[in-house]
Scaffold this motif. Structure first.
Motif, PDB file in Angstrom:
ATOM      1  N   VAL A   4       1.081  -1.255  -0.222  1.00  0.00           N
ATOM      2  CA  VAL A   4      -0.169  -0.284   0.429  1.00  0.00           C
ATOM      3  C   VAL A   4       1.074   0.921  -0.033  1.00  0.00           C
ATOM      4  N   ARG A   5       1.871   1.745   0.403  1.00  0.00           N
ATOM      5  CA  ARG A   5       3.031   2.164   0.553  1.00  0.00           C
ATOM      6  C   ARG A   5       3.814   2.172  -1.154  1.00  0.00           C
ATOM      7  N   ARG A   6       4.182   1.087  -1.420  1.00  0.00           N
ATOM      8  CA  ARG A   6       4.182   1.902  -2.542  1.00  0.00           C
ATOM      9  C   ARG A   6       3.973   2.336  -3.731  1.00  0.00           C
ATOM     10  N   LEU A   7       2.637   1.390  -3.642  1.00  0.00           N
ATOM     11  CA  LEU A   7       1.331   1.465  -4.365  1.00  0.00           C
ATOM     12  C   LEU A   7       1.099   3.685  -4.600  1.00  0.00           C
ATOM     13  N   SER A   8       0.833   4.202  -2.648  1.00  0.00           N
ATOM     14  CA  SER A   8       0.608   5.372  -2.047  1.00  0.00           C
ATOM     15  C   SER A   8       1.808   6.492  -3.203  1.00  0.00           C
ATOM     16  N   HIS A   9       2.925   6.200  -2.746  1.00  0.00           N
ATOM     17  CA  HIS A   9       4.185   6.468  -3.079  1.00  0.00           C
ATOM     18  C   HIS A   9       3.877   7.181  -4.337  1.00  0.00           C
ATOM     19  N   GLU A  10       3.713   6.227  -5.550  1.00  0.00           N
ATOM     20  CA  GLU A  10       4.214   6.239  -6.514  1.00  0.00           C
ATOM     21  C   GLU A  10       2.760   6.749  -8.031  1.00  0.00           C
ATOM     22  N   PHE A  11       1.147   7.211  -7.056  1.00  0.00           N
ATOM     23  CA  PHE A  11       0.459   7.586  -7.141  1.00  0.00           C
ATOM     24  C   PHE A  11       0.795   9.173  -6.886  1.00  0.00           C
ATOM     25  N   LEU A  12       0.935   9.420  -5.556  1.00  0.00           N
ATOM     26  CA  LEU A  12       1.586  11.034  -5.153  1.00  0.00           C
ATOM     27  C   LEU A  12       2.425  11.597  -5.912  1.00  0.00           C
ATOM     28  N   GLU A  13       3.674  10.811  -6.732  1.00  0.00           N
ATOM     29  CA  GLU A  13       4.467  11.316  -7.577  1.00  0.00           C
ATOM     30  C   GLU A  13       3.625  11.388  -8.639  1.00  0.00           C
ATOM     31  N   ARG A  14       2.721  10.446  -9.023  1.00  0.00           N
ATOM     32  CA  ARG A  14       2.616  11.270 -10.586  1.00  0.00           C
ATOM     33  C   ARG A  14       1.643  11.749 -10.384  1.00  0.00           C
ATOM     34  N   GLN A  15       1.345  12.553  -9.211  1.00  0.00           N
ATOM     35  CA  GLN A  15       0.370  12.989  -9.619  1.00  0.00           C
ATOM     36  C   GLN A  15       0.983  14.893  -9.149  1.00  0.00           C
ATOM     37  N   GLY A  16       1.905  14.633  -8.987  1.00  0.00           N
ATOM     38  CA  GLY A  16       3.119  16.024  -7.988  1.00  0.00           C
ATOM     39  C   GLY A  16       3.083  15.991  -7.247  1.00  0.00           C
ATOM     40  N   LEU A  17       2.276  16.008  -5.808  1.00  0.00           N
ATOM     41  CA  LEU A  17       2.582  15.363  -4.213  1.00  0.00           C
ATOM     42  C   LEU A  17       4.405  14.957  -3.853  1.00  0.00           C
ATOM     43  N   THR A  18       5.077  15.759  -4.621  1.00  0.00           N
ATOM     44  CA  THR A  18       6.182  15.481  -3.740  1.00  0.00           C
ATOM     45  C   THR A  18       6.630  16.719  -3.028  1.00  0.00           C
ATOM     46  N   THR A  19       6.332  17.581  -2.493  1.00  0.00           N
ATOM     47  CA  THR A  19       7.235  17.745  -1.370  1.00  0.00           C
ATOM     48  C   THR A  19       5.668  17.968  -0.036  1.00  0.00           C
ATOM     49  N   PHE A  20       5.891  17.499   1.062  1.00  0.00           N
ATOM     50  CA  PHE A  20       5.304  17.027   2.381  1.00  0.00           C
ATOM     51  C   PHE A  20       5.914  18.462   3.154  1.00  0.00           C
ATOM     52  N   PHE A  21       4.736  18.426   3.651  1.00  0.00           N
ATOM     53  CA  PHE A  21       4.658  19.346   5.320  1.00  0.00           C
ATOM     54  C   PHE A  21       4.752  18.774   6.389  1.00  0.00           C
ATOM     55  N   GLY A  22       5.223  18.395   7.520  1.00  0.00           N
ATOM     56  CA  GLY A  22       4.343  17.771   8.226  1.00  0.00           C
ATOM     57  C   GLY A  22       5.555  18.046   9.379  1.00  0.00           C
ATOM     58  N   ASN A  23       4.657  17.482  11.077  1.00  0.00           N
ATOM     59  CA  ASN A  23       5.442  17.090  12.016  1.00  0.00           C
ATOM     60  C   ASN A  23       5.228  15.739  12.666  1.00  0.00           C
ATOM     61  N   PRO A  24       5.542  14.529  12.350  1.00  0.00           N
ATOM     62  CA  PRO A  24       5.816  13.365  12.588  1.00  0.00           C
ATOM     63  C   PRO A  24       5.548  12.915  13.974  1.00  0.00           C
ATOM     64  N   GLY A  25       4.382  11.869  14.001  1.00  0.00           N
ATOM     65  CA  GLY A  25       5.061  11.508  15.515  1.00  0.00           C
ATOM     66  C   GLY A  25       4.960   9.367  15.113  1.00  0.00           C
ATOM     67  N   GLY A  48       0.941  24.199  13.605  1.00  0.00           N
ATOM     68  CA  GLY A  48       0.022  24.600  13.057  1.00  0.00           C
ATOM     69  C   GLY A  48       1.065  25.426  11.997  1.00  0.00           C
ATOM     70  N   ALA A  49       2.248  25.995  12.225  1.00  0.00           N
ATOM     71  CA  ALA A  49       3.265  26.346  11.124  1.00  0.00           C
ATOM     72  C   ALA A  49       3.586  25.365   9.917  1.00  0.00           C
ATOM     73  N   VAL A  50       3.488  23.986  10.320  1.00  0.00           N
ATOM     74  CA  VAL A  50       3.246  23.506   8.779  1.00  0.00           C
ATOM     75  C   VAL A  50       2.520  23.577   8.247  1.00  0.00           C
ATOM     76  N   LEU A  51       0.917  23.801   9.149  1.00  0.00           N
ATOM     77  CA  LEU A  51      -0.194  23.631   7.805  1.00  0.00           C
ATOM     78  C   LEU A  51      -0.122  25.261   7.196  1.00  0.00           C
ATOM     79  N   GLY A  52       0.449  26.136   7.917  1.00  0.00           N
ATOM     80  CA  GLY A  52       0.534  27.413   7.448  1.00  0.00           C
ATOM     81  C   GLY A  52       1.545  27.724   6.332  1.00  0.00           C
ATOM     82  N   MET A  53       3.434  27.365   6.500  1.00  0.00           N
ATOM     83  CA  MET A  53       3.886  26.742   5.060  1.00  0.00           C
ATOM     84  C   MET A  53       3.151  25.900   4.100  1.00  0.00           C
ATOM     85  N   ALA A  54       2.243  25.320   4.351  1.00  0.00           N
ATOM     86  CA  ALA A  54       1.438  24.518   3.300  1.00  0.00           C
ATOM     87  C   ALA A  54       0.418  25.414   2.947  1.00  0.00           C
ATOM     88  N   ASP A  55      -0.390  26.123   3.145  1.00  0.00           N
ATOM     89  CA  ASP A  55      -1.056  26.739   3.092  1.00  0.00           C
ATOM     90  C   ASP A  55      -0.782  28.202   2.117  1.00  0.00           C
TER      91      ASP A  55
END
Length: 526
Positions: A4-25, A48-55
């Protein structure tokens, strides 16, 4: 069969969503494992800063951006910033981690019980897939819903799903495309053009969606073809029209009665790319002057449905502008020259008047500078001095939620590395998104933060007078030195003490972030 992870990563790459903003847990780590080459994870120190940067990034690029948050706690921390993204119709795709499926029912630590409900009613769509094999399809829906609705979406994914086998029926998601077209029909277009052409004194009201959709220059051409006055819609988050253009009358006030007064004498008001209207101060009165007809054109069906007055056409404003340009005659008189700004007032003592600061920005920064503004008490001073003639020149927290300015400026600068970006930030609002300075330093983003320090929540003081509460506590914030705070996060900073020093500093073009702290006189938003 891929995971699921690999397929999801490939989908995101094809859609141009290759820049993530985040704060992981911990719940998010399995999703972030084995990211393909070319993916970029932008870490923020608070959600809050993560979402503001992405916005800011998504608004500046015009494309969906992925935000990675941590379960309920991280999602909750981001919700204040999310209100701005909702109001600006920013296409954010928020993916949050969830406990493993077997731990959600017993409410193990870090389980987000009924996760989609947490973000409603803010987001346009929210879900948690019913099984691991549905994750790629649900992720695709989150991306397409964000793009189609131009509104944030939210997907909660149990972290044991990412290692599961995707299944053969998940593969077709890779090749999916979803598009939208919204051109008015021939009869709708003819009727609209006739109504506009027959108006004796038409007025044009433009919303932030005009700039978002890349229609800034088209709106100028339409306004000059109509030859009537132009206002920006209340509670403006993007500038849809040059603010010193001879036809521009300013931003409509955010109250029912003053909007009605401003539109007196016009038999037709054509609203393009804006809700009708996003009021703020409760100043009751008639929605429109007697004898005034309003027609709203928006691609936001929800905004059209909830408007309390007027007619609405749900269509692409760009298509309507094209139609009107073909069907309307040119005015008989030219529009005239752009207006010049007045001489700014000077403050007494060591402080600068905000208009002095904005005049310096206008004169010293390049004409294509993009400004991210979060200094609400200086709003009137801002519009008196600035001269903004380019698309994408102005960003403001769309819902009024503080904390957008600093991270928003970082996001805009990351999205447009070849364009100068300035964050104009008040000392009250700066504290809400201060951790974005660290991200700016780590990525060496050449953004300038101009920090206006007046030691108080100036907009609240103005509201206190408006509401008859002149003695409310908690309005002063003395003792803040943002130069030391910025340097602690790794951003060079200096305290600028005069107009000459400020102009000299702004004339410099460093290749890294910097903060200029300026002590300013207290002013009111209007």
């Amino acid at each position: 069969m891929p995971s699921v992870r690999r397929l999801s990563h490939e989908f995101l790459e094809r859609q141009g969503l290759t820049t993530f903003f985040g704060n992981p847990g911990s719940n998010e780590l399995p999703f972030l494992a084995d990211l393909p080459d070319g993916f970029r994870y932008v870490l923020g120190l608070h959600e809050g800063a993560v979402l503001g940067m992405a916005d800011g990034y998504a608004q500046a690029t015009g494309r969906p951006v992925l935000v990675n948050l941590h379960a309920a706690s991280g999602s909750g921390n981001a919700m204040g910033a999310l209100t701005n993204a909702v109001a600006s119709r920013t296409p954010l795709v928020i993916v949050a981690g969830q406990q493993v499926r077997s731990a959600v029912g017993p409410e193990a630590n870090l389980a987000n019980v009924d996760a989609p409900a947490l973000m409603k009613p803010l987001v346009g769509w929210a879900a948690e897939p019913a099984c691991a094999q549905d994750v790629p399809r649900a992720l695709a829906q989150a991306v397409f819903e964000a793009r189609l609705q131009r509104r944030p979406t939210y997907l909660s994914v149990p972290y044991d799903d990412w290692d599961a086998e995707a299944g053969a029926n998940s593969l077709p998601v890779l090749d999916r495309r979803v598009q939208r077209a919204s051109v008015p029909g021939a009869e709708q277009g003819r009727l609209l053009a006739e109504q506009v052409a027959s108006a004796r004194r038409p007025a044009l009201v433009l919303g932030g969606d005009i700039d978002t959709a890349g229609l800034f220059d088209d709106a100028v051409r339409l306004a000059e073809r109509l030859g009537g006055p132009v206002w920006a819609a209340p509670s403006l988050f993007r500038l849809p029209f040059p603010n010193r253009h001879p036809l521009f009358r300013g931003v409509l006030p955010a109250g029912i009665a003053p909007v009605s007064r401003a539109l007196e004498g016009h038999d037709l008001v054509l609203v393009l790319g804006a809700p009708v209207f996003r009021y703020h101060e409760h100043l009751p009165g008639p929605y429109l002057p007697e004898g005034t007809r309003l027609i709203q054109v928006t691609d936001d069906a929800s905004a059209a449905a909830r408007a309390p007055m007027g007619e609405a056409l749900v269509a692409d404003p760009g298509a309507v502008i094209d139609l009107l340009m073909k069907m309307l005659d040119s005015p008989s008189t030219p529009v005239g020259a752009y207006r010049t700004a007045p001489e700014p007032p000077t403050a007494e003592g060591s402080r600068l008047h905000p208009e002095e600061v904005f005049a310096a920005l206008r004169d010293e920064m390049p004409e294509d500078t993009a400004y991210v503004v979060e200094s609400t008490s200086t709003n009137a001073a801002w519009w008196r001095q600035m001269d903004l003639r380019r698309p994408g020149s102005y960003y403001f927290p769309a819902a009024g939620g503080l904390g957008f300015g600093l991270p928003g400026a970082v996001g805009v600068a990351m999205a447009q590395p070849d364009r100068p970006v300035v964050g104009v930030i008040g000392d009250g609002s700066a504290n809400y998104g201060i951790t974005a300075l660290w991200t700016a330093a780590q990525h060496r983003i050449p953004v300038t933060f101009v920090l206006l320090r007046n030691g108080t929540y100036g907009a609240l003081r103005w509201f206190g007078g408006l509401l008859g509460v002149p003695d409310a506590p908690g309005l002063d914030i003395p003792g803040l030195d943002f130069t030391r705070i910025a340097e602690g996060y790794g951003v060079p900073a200096r305290h600028v003490s005069g107009a000459g020093e400020l102009r000299a500093a702004l004339a410099e073009r460093p290749d890294h972030p910097r903060l200029l702290q300026v002590d300013t006189e207290l002013t009111t938003p209007s």
